[in-house]
Design an enzyme around this catalytic site. Structure first.
Site: not given
Ligand code: PLP
Length: 374
Positions: A71, A143, A171, A193, A316
């Site tokens: 992502g 998120n 999300q 994932h 974190c």
């Molecule tokens: N954008 C949001 C809103 C997310 O919650 C996350 C992951 O926590 C990401 C982007 C990044 O995704 P990835 O873990 O596949 O790099």
């Protein structure tokens, strides 16, 4: 005593669905889908099927589906690529974006105008979208809090000014209905994932025009937007997970909101002085709270010792727990952000998970608050 593990961190990552594992294993031997010989054509067919299925499930054309490695990569390719494809120097974004967008914008060293956020965690004043920009970024749901943003309004306002819109839907995909065509966004990021697919598998939906300018340079795969040899097994597993997740959205929304509401009400009945950061409309599995006077780290450690896996929800980095930029943006005080815990439910969550939290939460918070006083 060994406790059964209770996993309540599904927004961080959710266990892979069996259909995804099966699809991955079935196609693990696939070779290069770019090969012009039989094994290449065989791999290509599996890839095409995965692409078509994903396109159908998300209301996109197959050519609009771009496989990425995360992502984060999808967000970076979209934000940076759309900015570079424009002659304008202005970006509109929000202060509650995931670091995958926040940091990508920061790296462009451009002045970004941030939409203000209200106490409900939603962007509150969209007027910055009325002035044309190279790109406007707004996540669909946050998120940390699960707050669903007024994404249709954001897209309508930006589009009226001729501004392309990137939507971080990491999300949301697999959790709420998504129709890319009807939404009208220019690009949209997802991550496998988060819906039961493999980790390190992302999706970027990108309209034909305006298309993000290439950020990575290579062999021209994925319309040149994401060059590199594709992992066919991962694409097939992503499609299989998405199909199952999308099929369950309606039932899971009802089931998870009931579990989440029981968790929230149970905590409020057992613990004094709790701040609830998740306000409706929100993702069904999210519950973000603060227990003022306690440190998030102590809460997480004590919960972990009791077999419960949850997170503070805030970035974190290198083990240092910083105040959540999301909670600060919605007006929570720095002190109160420090006692934040995020519980997120998902496809393997049960009523027993909720009961397990409720059985220990009063004592965990009391101990963390005592620790917080020294
Ligand atoms: N954008 C949001 C809103 C997310 O919650 C996350 C992951 O926590 C990401 C982007 C990044 O995704 P990835 O873990 O596949 O790099």
């Amino acid at each position: 005593m060994q406790h059964a593990r209770r996993y309540l961190d599904h927004a961080a990552t959710t266990p892979m669905r069996q259909v995804a594992i099966d699809a991955w294993v079935e196609h693990a031997g696939a070779l290069n889908p770019g090969g012009q010989y039989r094994s290449g054509r065989t791999a290509r067919r599996v890839l095409d099927d995965a692409r078509e299925l994903i396109a159908r499930l998300l209301g996109a054309d197959p050519v609009e589906v771009i496989f990425t490695a995360s992502g984060t990569e999808a967000d970076n390719l979209a934000v940076t690529g759309l900015y570079r494809s424009s002659e304008l120097e202005r970006i509109v974004s929000t202060p509650i974006e995931h670091p995958a967008v926040l940091e990508a914008v920061k790296a462009l060293e451009v002045i970004a105008e941030l939409l203000p956020v209200g106490p409900d965690g939603r962007v509150s004043d969209l007027s910055a979208l009325d002035t044309p920009a190279a790109v406007a970024c707004c996540m669909w749901a946050n998120n940390e809090t699960g707050a669903i943003q007024p994404i249709e309004e954001v897209i309508a306002r930006a589009s009226a000014a001729g501004t392309p819109v990137h939507v971080d839907a990491v999300q949301v995909v697999g959790h709420l209905p998504v129709d890319f065509r009807a939404l009208g966004a220019t690009t949209l990021a997802a991550s496998a994932h988060k819906f039961g697919g493999p980790r390190s598998s992302g999706l970027l939906l990108a309209r034909r025009s305006p298309a993000p300018a290439p950020v990575l340079h290579g062999g021209g795969q994925e319309r040149g937007i994401r060059p590199g040899t594709l992992d066919v097994a991962t694409a097939a597993a992503t499609a299989a997970a998405l199909e199952e997740a999308v099929g369950e959205v309606a039932a899971e929304t009802v089931r998870l909101s009931a579990l989440r509401d029981a968790l929230r009400e149970g905590i409020l009945a057992r613990v004094d002085d709790v701040l609830v950061h998740t306000a409706e409309p929100a993702l069904p599995g999210h519950l973000h709270l603060s227990f003022p006077g306690a440190e998030g780290d102590s809460l997480i450690m004590l919960l972990d010792a009791a077999g419960i896996e949850a997170s503070t929800g805030s970035a974190c980095a290198s083990g240092v727990n910083r105040a959540s930029h999301v909670l600060l943006a919605q007006g929570v005080s720095e002190r109160d952000t420090r006692g934040a815990v995020r519980f997120t439910l998902g496809h393997t969550s049960t009523g027993e998970d909720v009961e397990a939290v409720l059985a220990v939460i009063a004592e965990v918070v009391a101990r963390a608050r005592t620790a917080g006083m020294v």
